[in-house]
Motif scaffolding. Structure first.
Motif, PDB file in Angstrom:
ATOM      1  N   GLN A  11       0.834  -1.197   0.000  1.00 48.98           N
ATOM      2  CA  GLN A  11       0.000   0.000   0.000  1.00 48.98           C
ATOM      3  C   GLN A  11       0.868   1.247   0.000  1.00 48.98           C
ATOM      4  OE1 GLN A  11      -2.784  -1.146   3.314  1.00 48.98           O
ATOM      5  NE2 GLN A  11      -3.985   0.417   2.270  1.00 48.98           N
ATOM      6  N   ASP A  14       3.227   4.082  -3.815  1.00 47.32           N
ATOM      7  CA  ASP A  14       2.231   4.934  -4.428  1.00 47.32           C
ATOM      8  C   ASP A  14       2.527   5.306  -5.874  1.00 47.32           C
ATOM      9  OD1 ASP A  14       0.441   7.148  -2.200  1.00 47.32           O
ATOM     10  OD2 ASP A  14      -0.202   5.545  -3.524  1.00 47.32           O
ATOM     11  N   ARG A  77      -2.268   2.109  -3.538  1.00 42.10           N
ATOM     12  CA  ARG A  77      -3.176   2.455  -2.444  1.00 42.10           C
ATOM     13  C   ARG A  77      -4.626   2.502  -2.938  1.00 42.10           C
ATOM     14  NH1 ARG A  77      -1.467   5.155   2.057  1.00 42.10           N
ATOM     15  NH2 ARG A  77       0.361   5.908   0.938  1.00 42.10           N
TER      16      ARG A  77
END
Length: 194
Positions: A11, A14, A77
């Motif tokens: 996550q 990015d 994400r």
DNA sequence: TAGGCCATCTGGTCCT
DNA sequence: AGGACCAGATGGCCTA
């Protein structure tokens, strides 16, 4: 309705970089097998098990182990968020499906059992019930019966226990045990209402 | 312990 | 484009 919030290593990533989707799935499963919680609104257990999922989704090419390029403009994400939202929707969908099964169980006559009817038993019994009711209607109209039922054997499956309305009546008259246990919902007393 | 049933996750496909 | 639907995979629970 609460959505799951799980922080995974990927996550944090990015930037829009090339990622291996299979690895993504693996990480997701590993990470999500940690906890379980309950739905505050419904009291249902959420994610009783979260280690499910497959790396080879059926009937499609998703099982490919090739590295694929992620859609541009969607961060890891964002994808994780969408996946969690998708999981939540799927859970809700399955819950509503199960609610429908429960309602179906309540309106079809069956022998009371220790355990509840399974889904397949519920569907089979419902089908038999519909067929039996159809025959009753045909009979009342003086038409030929639409469906024929096989003779029931000595040892009967719960699903086969009630195959025709006539049988329901016969059993009710002759078998006190049956009388005690058979549940025929009021809403469904079509026979008496005509 | 094997088998049945189930809930959940997952990614592909269909539909709006 | 996004949500609904679908089916495969997986693992937990229960019973014979």
């Amino acid at each position: 309705m609460r959505s799951l919030e799980v922080t995974t290593p990927w996550q944090e990533e990015d930037e829009d970089v090339e990622v291996d989707d299979m690895e993504l799935s693996k990480n997701s499963r590993d990470e999500m097998s940690e906890e379980s919680s309950s739905d505050e609104a419904t009291g249902r257990k959420i994610a009783r098990r979260r280690t499910g999922g497959s790396t080879t989704s059926g009937g499609s090419s998703s099982g490919s182990t090739t590295t694929r390029r992620r859609k541009t403009g969607i961060s890891a994400r964002e994808r994780n968020l969408r996946r969690l939202e998708s999981n939540e929707r799927e859970r809700m969908r399955m819950h509503s499906l199960n609610d429908a099964f429960e309602q179906l169980r309540e309106v079809i006559p069956h022998i009371k059992m220790e355990r509840k009817l399974s889904k397949i038993e519920t569907l089979t019994l419902a089908k038999n019930y519909i067929m039996a009711l159809t025959n009753v209607i045909c009979e009342m109209r003086g038409e030929e019966k639409h469906y024929t039922f096989q003779d029931v054997s000595e040892e009967r499956d719960p699903v086969d226990t009630v195959t025709t309305i006539q049988e329901i009546n016969r059993e009710q008259n002759n078998n006190s045990m049956f009388q005690e246990n058979l549940e025929i919902p009021q809403e469904n007393s079509l026979i008496n209402s005509r």
